[in-house]
Structure formats: C-alpha cells, structure tokens
Design a protein around this motif. Structure first.
Motif, PDB file in Angstrom:
ATOM      1  N   PRO A  14     -10.355  -4.281 -12.737  1.00 36.88           N
ATOM      2  CA  PRO A  14     -10.734  -5.187 -11.638  1.00 36.88           C
ATOM      3  C   PRO A  14      -9.616  -6.137 -11.213  1.00 36.88           C
ATOM      4  O   PRO A  14      -9.491  -6.454 -10.027  1.00 36.88           O
ATOM      5  N   ASP A  15      -8.807  -6.604 -12.158  1.00 40.01           N
ATOM      6  CA  ASP A  15      -7.704  -7.506 -11.794  1.00 40.01           C
ATOM      7  C   ASP A  15      -6.681  -6.792 -10.912  1.00 40.01           C
ATOM      8  O   ASP A  15      -6.051  -7.419 -10.037  1.00 40.01           O
ATOM      9  N   VAL A  16      -6.509  -5.509 -11.156  1.00 41.49           N
ATOM     10  CA  VAL A  16      -5.578  -4.723 -10.347  1.00 41.49           C
ATOM     11  C   VAL A  16      -6.137  -4.532  -8.945  1.00 41.49           C
ATOM     12  O   VAL A  16      -5.417  -4.666  -7.942  1.00 41.49           O
ATOM     13  N   LEU A  17      -7.416  -4.239  -8.864  1.00 45.47           N
ATOM     14  CA  LEU A  17      -8.042  -4.081  -7.550  1.00 45.47           C
ATOM     15  C   LEU A  17      -8.000  -5.399  -6.765  1.00 45.47           C
ATOM     16  O   LEU A  17      -7.772  -5.398  -5.543  1.00 45.47           O
ATOM     17  N   ALA A  18      -8.185  -6.505  -7.466  1.00 49.93           N
ATOM     18  CA  ALA A  18      -8.101  -7.801  -6.795  1.00 49.93           C
ATOM     19  C   ALA A  18      -6.687  -8.060  -6.280  1.00 49.93           C
ATOM     20  O   ALA A  18      -6.500  -8.606  -5.180  1.00 49.93           O
ATOM     21  N   ALA A  23      -2.765  -8.354  -1.843  1.00 51.78           N
ATOM     22  CA  ALA A  23      -1.524  -7.859  -1.233  1.00 51.78           C
ATOM     23  C   ALA A  23      -1.752  -7.357   0.183  1.00 51.78           C
ATOM     24  O   ALA A  23      -0.813  -7.268   0.977  1.00 51.78           O
ATOM     25  N   GLY A  24      -2.999  -7.038   0.508  1.00 54.63           N
ATOM     26  CA  GLY A  24      -3.313  -6.518   1.830  1.00 54.63           C
ATOM     27  C   GLY A  24      -3.559  -7.568   2.880  1.00 54.63           C
ATOM     28  O   GLY A  24      -3.996  -7.244   3.992  1.00 54.63           O
ATOM     29  N   ASP A  25      -3.289  -8.812   2.560  1.00 54.09           N
ATOM     30  CA  ASP A  25      -3.517  -9.896   3.507  1.00 54.09           C
ATOM     31  C   ASP A  25      -2.333 -10.014   4.462  1.00 54.09           C
ATOM     32  O   ASP A  25      -1.280 -10.563   4.117  1.00 54.09           O
ATOM     33  N   GLY A  26      -2.477  -9.474   5.639  1.00 57.12           N
ATOM     34  CA  GLY A  26      -1.436  -9.585   6.650  1.00 57.12           C
ATOM     35  C   GLY A  26      -0.408  -8.476   6.596  1.00 57.12           C
ATOM     36  O   GLY A  26      -0.559  -7.490   5.884  1.00 57.12           O
ATOM     37  N   HIS A  27       0.655  -8.648   7.375  1.00 55.85           N
ATOM     38  CA  HIS A  27       1.718  -7.660   7.468  1.00 55.85           C
ATOM     39  C   HIS A  27       2.824  -7.976   6.474  1.00 55.85           C
ATOM     40  O   HIS A  27       2.993  -9.116   6.023  1.00 55.85           O
ATOM     41  N   ALA A  28       3.597  -6.947   6.137  1.00 55.05           N
ATOM     42  CA  ALA A  28       4.755  -7.123   5.249  1.00 55.05           C
ATOM     43  C   ALA A  28       5.762  -6.034   5.571  1.00 55.05           C
ATOM     44  O   ALA A  28       5.409  -4.970   6.094  1.00 55.05           O
ATOM     45  N   PHE A  29       7.026  -6.286   5.240  1.00 54.22           N
ATOM     46  CA  PHE A  29       8.051  -5.273   5.461  1.00 54.22           C
ATOM     47  C   PHE A  29       7.754  -4.039   4.600  1.00 54.22           C
ATOM     48  O   PHE A  29       7.250  -4.160   3.484  1.00 54.22           O
ATOM     49  N   PRO A  30       8.076  -2.842   5.101  1.00 60.40           N
ATOM     50  CA  PRO A  30       7.733  -1.609   4.384  1.00 60.40           C
ATOM     51  C   PRO A  30       8.787  -1.196   3.358  1.00 60.40           C
ATOM     52  O   PRO A  30       9.828  -1.842   3.212  1.00 60.40           O
ATOM     53  N   TYR A  31       8.479  -0.105   2.673  1.00 63.98           N
ATOM     54  CA  TYR A  31       9.408   0.569   1.755  1.00 63.98           C
ATOM     55  C   TYR A  31       9.930  -0.341   0.636  1.00 63.98           C
ATOM     56  O   TYR A  31      11.060  -0.215   0.189  1.00 63.98           O
TER      57      TYR A  31
END
Length: 353
Positions: A14-18, A23-31
C-alpha cells in the motif's frame, strides 16, 4: 487463496501504491528527468554506499540482467553462472539471443558458485577458437534459496577481477538476503566488490520496478543510459518507477517486507519438518522452502495454495513466502500438508516398526 508460488504473486505494498498516486500529481519531465527519479537515484546510492554509482530504473529483472551484462561483454566473451541461475533457466535464452553471448553453466549442489568451481571453468584463455571469460554472474539470494556471505562474494569478486572478468550480481531478492544476513544492502553488494547489480524491487512489494546499478565505471564504462534505451527498458514516465524505489528505500519498508517473508518461510519449514512423509530438501535461509512430498498429495495442495513443482524429475516443490504472507496463511498450508500426508506418514512409520 494465498499463493505460495512466488513472491511475484504478492500485491504491491500500500505504501508503494500511495507513492505512485502522489507521483501522479501534475506534469513532470519524462524519461527520468524528474525530481522523483533524482531523489530515488540518490536513495539507491545512499543505501548501497555508492555515491558515484550510475542508476537506471527498468521494468523487469530480465531487462536489468541484460543491461548489466551487456555493458561488460564483447560478442566473443561468455558469462560464467550456476546451472540454476535465472539467466540460464528462466529468461528464455535472452542473454544468448539479445546479447549474443554464451553462458557457461556450472552445476552446484546449492545454487552457489565457489572460487574452485569458477576457477575450473577458466580455460582456453587467449585461444581464438574459444569464447573468453568476460563476466561471472551470481544470484543473491540464490534460486535455491541459499545465501552467499559477504566474504564469499568478495572471494568470487577477487577471482573474477584477477581473471579480467566483472562480477554481476542478480539481486532479485537482495533485500531478503541482506535481511537474513542482518547486514546492510551495501555490505552484500558494494563492499564485496560487485561491479554491477540488478537491484530487485518487484519481489519485495513494488508494483513493477527494478534498478540497474553500475558500481564500477572503470570496468563497465558509462553506457548505462544507452544500453537501457537500446534494450527497450527506458520508460517515458520514469517518475513512476522512481517513486516505487523511493517508497521502498527512503524508510525501512525494504527491510520490514523482507524480514516478514523470511520469517514466514522459517515458520513454514518448522511446521512440516517433523513429518516423516515430508523432507525439507534445502537450507531455509531466505524466503523459500523446498520440499519433497508424497506425489499423490501434491496436485490437491497445489490447487489450493498455488505453489510450483520445482523439479519435475524428482517432484520437489517450492513454497515461496512474500511480504504479505501472514502466520495464518502459513498455518493454513501447514495444516493442509499435515492432513494430506497423515496417512502416508502413518504408513511410512509403520514400515519401520
């Protein structure tokens, strides 16, 4: 059903899923050019006491092994490994097909290579008609559930380096090994002279992430980023791989998960060890239990508990415990085994009266 087939069968913690959700909050640079990945690389380096290590997050263990070995080898070189090694048995010939290199497999009684075994394979050096030794690959913990001590790894690293080879460490279960040995992650990798590490995460609570860690640039060069891309392991949304390792290593989740899996394996072995019809076939040193049961009881138990017949020739089975295996899960399997073999055990005992 709680499956004892593999620690791959367990869910993500569950901590990993959290961490993934965060980490999915907003945009971030790729790769991997994002802040989460940078933080994850930093924590890997700190855990391995390797501040200059190159770290690349990948999707799976086969990819990690291919990248690490590929950095070290020329096409005319070979990899020395145990006959039971994952790269030899469970990667569908990927090293041969995708790297174009030969595996020199050595039979071992316990899945562990020794300097004497490896030394005996180093022949034909300089003979242009024969492949040349380029890498020594070991697995920690081994595919047979056994452990290398830090001193044993160091001895193999020294032998490899003396003969112009690199030491590749397949650490699919490196956390279980460190927990069982009661040492740091660095003590069974960097401090032992390993040159490149496949750092396992998926078997210890991650959704699907491994890391390739180059510990010795002098022997492996600086091509990690290119090798990862070429072998199809560069994720565009790399932050989701990094976030998993950050959750695992920033605190003690890696250790808690591994200790739980290891403890449940010991409990399982202790629960059936006294049965005359059951034989524990290998030392229980990490999170795997290997056993021989009366063949007639195996199908029903397998259907109920989802484990594997490890050796089809002998009928040896493998029970693998995971981070989420509970005492109740183990006790259910123990009770089922005891009930299944009770008539066989009575008959066995009667034969010796």
């Amino acid at each position: 059903m709680h499956s004892f087939g593999s620690d791959n069968h367990a869910p993500a913690h569950p901590d990993v899923l959290a961490a993934l959700a965060e980490a999915g909050d907003g945009h971030a640079f790729p790769y991997g050019a994002d802040d989460v990945t940078a933080a994850a690389i930093d924590v890997v380096r700190r855990r391995l006491d390797a501040p200059d290590a190159d770290v690349a997050f990948v999707f799976n263990g086969t990819g990690a092994n291919l990248i690490g070995l590929g950095l070290a080898l020329r096409p005319w070189q070979h990899v020395v490994c145990a006959r039971s090694a994952h790269i030899a048995v469970d990667e569908c010939g990927a090293p041969e097909r995708l790297l174009g290199v030969k595996l020199v497999e050595i039979g071992t009684p316990d899945g562990k290579l020794t300097p004497d075994l490896v030394r005996g394979s180093i022949t034909g050096v300089g003979d242009e008609h024969r492949t040349q030794p380029g890498a020594l690959s070991i697995t920690q913990s081994t595919e047979l559930g056994t452990l290398y001590t830090p001193d044993e790894i160091r001895a193999l690293a020294d032998l490899a380096h003396e003969n112009g080879m690199i030491l590749h460490l397949d650490g699919a279960r490196i956390s279980n090994a460190a927990a069982a040995l009661d040492v740091s992650l660095a003590a069974t990798t960097t401090a032992c002279g390993a040159d490149v590490l496949s750092f396992g995460g998926t078997k210890n609570g991650l959704l699907g992430a491994e890391a390739v860690v180059v510990l010795d640039h002098a022997r492996l060069g600086d091509g990690l980023a290119f090798a990862r891309k070429q072998l199809g392991q560069l994720g565009s949304k790399g932050r989701y791989l990094g976030a998993q390792f950050l959750a695992l290593l920033e605190g003690d989740l890696w250790l808690r998960n591994a200790r739980q899996a290891n403890a449940m394996a010991r409990r399982l072995a202790d629960g059936v060890r006294d049965l005359p019809a059951v034989r524990i076939t290998r030392p229980v040193e990490a999170n795997a239990v290997f056993a021989l049961l009366p063949p007639e009881v195996v199908p029903a138990l397998l259907d109920a508990f989802g484990f594997y017949v490890w050796d089809e020739t002998t009928g040896e089975v493998r029970w693998m415990c995971s981070w989420d295996t509970t005492e109740a899960d183990v006790d259910d399997l123990v009770a089922a085994v005891r009930a299944a073999v009770a008539p066989a055990g009575a008959a066995h005992a009667g034969q010796h009266v």
